[in-house]
Design a protein around this motif. Structure first.
Motif, PDB file in Angstrom:
ATOM      1  N   ARG A 219      68.189  75.325  41.992  1.00  0.00           N
ATOM      2  CA  ARG A 219      68.495  76.739  41.722  1.00  0.00           C
ATOM      3  C   ARG A 219      68.442  77.563  43.000  1.00  0.00           C
ATOM      4  NH1 ARG A 219      65.254  77.816  36.003  1.00  0.00           N
ATOM      5  NH2 ARG A 219      66.801  76.770  34.701  1.00  0.00           N
ATOM      6  N   ILE A 220      67.451  77.308  43.826  1.00  0.00           N
ATOM      7  CA  ILE A 220      67.335  78.030  45.096  1.00  0.00           C
ATOM      8  C   ILE A 220      68.512  77.692  46.005  1.00  0.00           C
ATOM      9  CG2 ILE A 220      65.975  78.264  47.215  1.00  0.00           C
ATOM     10  CD1 ILE A 220      63.465  77.876  45.429  1.00  0.00           C
ATOM     11  N   VAL A 221      68.887  76.429  46.058  1.00  0.00           N
ATOM     12  CA  VAL A 221      70.039  76.022  46.871  1.00  0.00           C
ATOM     13  C   VAL A 221      71.280  76.790  46.439  1.00  0.00           C
ATOM     14  CG1 VAL A 221      71.636  74.111  47.329  1.00  0.00           C
ATOM     15  CG2 VAL A 221      69.173  73.735  47.507  1.00  0.00           C
ATOM     16  N   ASN A 222      71.555  76.803  45.148  1.00  0.00           N
ATOM     17  CA  ASN A 222      72.743  77.503  44.647  1.00  0.00           C
ATOM     18  C   ASN A 222      72.679  78.998  44.931  1.00  0.00           C
ATOM     19  OD1 ASN A 222      73.936  75.158  43.673  1.00  0.00           O
ATOM     20  ND2 ASN A 222      72.953  75.342  41.679  1.00  0.00           N
ATOM     21  N   ALA A 223      71.533  79.608  44.698  1.00  0.00           N
ATOM     22  CA  ALA A 223      71.390  81.040  44.938  1.00  0.00           C
ATOM     23  C   ALA A 223      71.504  81.361  46.429  1.00  0.00           C
ATOM     24  CB  ALA A 223      70.063  81.539  44.377  1.00  0.00           C
ATOM     25  N   ALA A 224      70.934  80.503  47.275  1.00  0.00           N
ATOM     26  CA  ALA A 224      70.998  80.727  48.722  1.00  0.00           C
ATOM     27  C   ALA A 224      72.437  80.604  49.225  1.00  0.00           C
ATOM     28  CB  ALA A 224      70.098  79.740  49.454  1.00  0.00           C
ATOM     29  N   LEU A 225      73.153  79.611  48.729  1.00  0.00           N
ATOM     30  CA  LEU A 225      74.551  79.448  49.147  1.00  0.00           C
ATOM     31  C   LEU A 225      75.406  80.609  48.657  1.00  0.00           C
ATOM     32  CD1 LEU A 225      75.002  75.595  48.671  1.00  0.00           C
ATOM     33  CD2 LEU A 225      74.775  76.863  50.825  1.00  0.00           C
ATOM     34  N   ASN A 226      75.152  81.090  47.450  1.00  0.00           N
ATOM     35  CA  ASN A 226      75.886  82.255  46.943  1.00  0.00           C
ATOM     36  C   ASN A 226      75.580  83.492  47.779  1.00  0.00           C
ATOM     37  OD1 ASN A 226      77.250  80.951  44.891  1.00  0.00           O
ATOM     38  ND2 ASN A 226      75.650  81.330  43.378  1.00  0.00           N
ATOM     39  N   ARG A 227      74.326  83.663  48.144  1.00  0.00           N
ATOM     40  CA  ARG A 227      73.939  84.806  48.979  1.00  0.00           C
ATOM     41  C   ARG A 227      74.614  84.712  50.343  1.00  0.00           C
ATOM     42  NH1 ARG A 227      68.836  85.600  52.242  1.00  0.00           N
ATOM     43  NH2 ARG A 227      68.767  87.833  52.667  1.00  0.00           N
ATOM     44  N   LEU A 228      74.607  83.520  50.942  1.00  0.00           N
ATOM     45  CA  LEU A 228      75.255  83.335  52.235  1.00  0.00           C
ATOM     46  C   LEU A 228      76.751  83.615  52.135  1.00  0.00           C
ATOM     47  CD1 LEU A 228      74.867  82.493  55.203  1.00  0.00           C
ATOM     48  CD2 LEU A 228      75.253  80.131  54.479  1.00  0.00           C
ATOM     49  N   LYS A 229      77.351  83.148  51.066  1.00  0.00           N
ATOM     50  CA  LYS A 229      78.789  83.377  50.863  1.00  0.00           C
ATOM     51  C   LYS A 229      79.086  84.864  50.730  1.00  0.00           C
ATOM     52  CE  LYS A 229      82.724  81.966  48.130  1.00  0.00           C
ATOM     53  NZ  LYS A 229      83.216  81.165  47.009  1.00  0.00           N
ATOM     54  N   ASN A 230      78.230  85.586  50.019  1.00  0.00           N
ATOM     55  CA  ASN A 230      78.431  87.027  49.868  1.00  0.00           C
ATOM     56  C   ASN A 230      78.243  87.772  51.186  1.00  0.00           C
ATOM     57  OD1 ASN A 230      79.009  86.855  47.131  1.00  0.00           O
ATOM     58  ND2 ASN A 230      76.888  87.175  46.515  1.00  0.00           N
ATOM     59  N   LYS A 231      77.336  87.279  52.039  1.00  0.00           N
ATOM     60  CA  LYS A 231      77.068  87.938  53.314  1.00  0.00           C
ATOM     61  C   LYS A 231      78.125  87.624  54.368  1.00  0.00           C
ATOM     62  CE  LYS A 231      72.847  88.302  54.895  1.00  0.00           C
ATOM     63  NZ  LYS A 231      71.476  87.936  55.339  1.00  0.00           N
TER      64      LYS A 231
END
Length: 119
Positions: free
Chosen positions: A11-23
């Motif tokens: 879950r953290i991996v997915n959320a971190a990648l989504n956050r990075l993608k948004n940034k």
């Protein structure tokens, strides 16, 4: 307990990648090198998982027994993720963990560059 840690790690991996993608509109970590050059690193699911496992190894080194360590990691991971009706996201503590891991990566790349390992 290991299954819970695996679940929250994903879950953290997915959320971190989504956050990075948004940034960054992608999955690239941009490192400004001391020479003024820019190095880009692709952060994939595999890379992010390895970074979190590194965090776990460091946590295991801090605690004397396995039960305390596993409990700490589980609590930390559970507190790092928030869930709303649309998605899972990083909480403030989750952002701190991920940002610290990314800082370790950027510091490593800068150090390698200064020592001549990265051209």
């Amino acid at each position: 307990m290991e299954n819970v840690i695996n679940l929250y790690r994903r879950r953290i991996v997915n959320a971190a990648l989504n956050r990075l993608k948004n940034k960054t509109s992608g999955n690239l970590l941009i490192v400004n090198l001391p020479s003024g050059a820019i190095e880009t690193l692709e952060i994939t699911e595999s890379v992010m998982t390895q970074l979190l496992k590194r965090f776990e190894v460091l946590a295991r080194g801090e605690f004397g027994n396995r039960k305390d360590t596993e409990s700490f990691i589980q609590d930390t991971y559970q507190n790092a993720i928030g869930i709303n009706k649309n998605t899972e996201y990083l909480t403030e503590s989750g952002k701190l963990i991920v940002d610290d891991l990314f800082k370790e990566v950027t510091d490593y790349v800068k150090e390698k560059h200064l020592s001549g390992g990265v051209q």
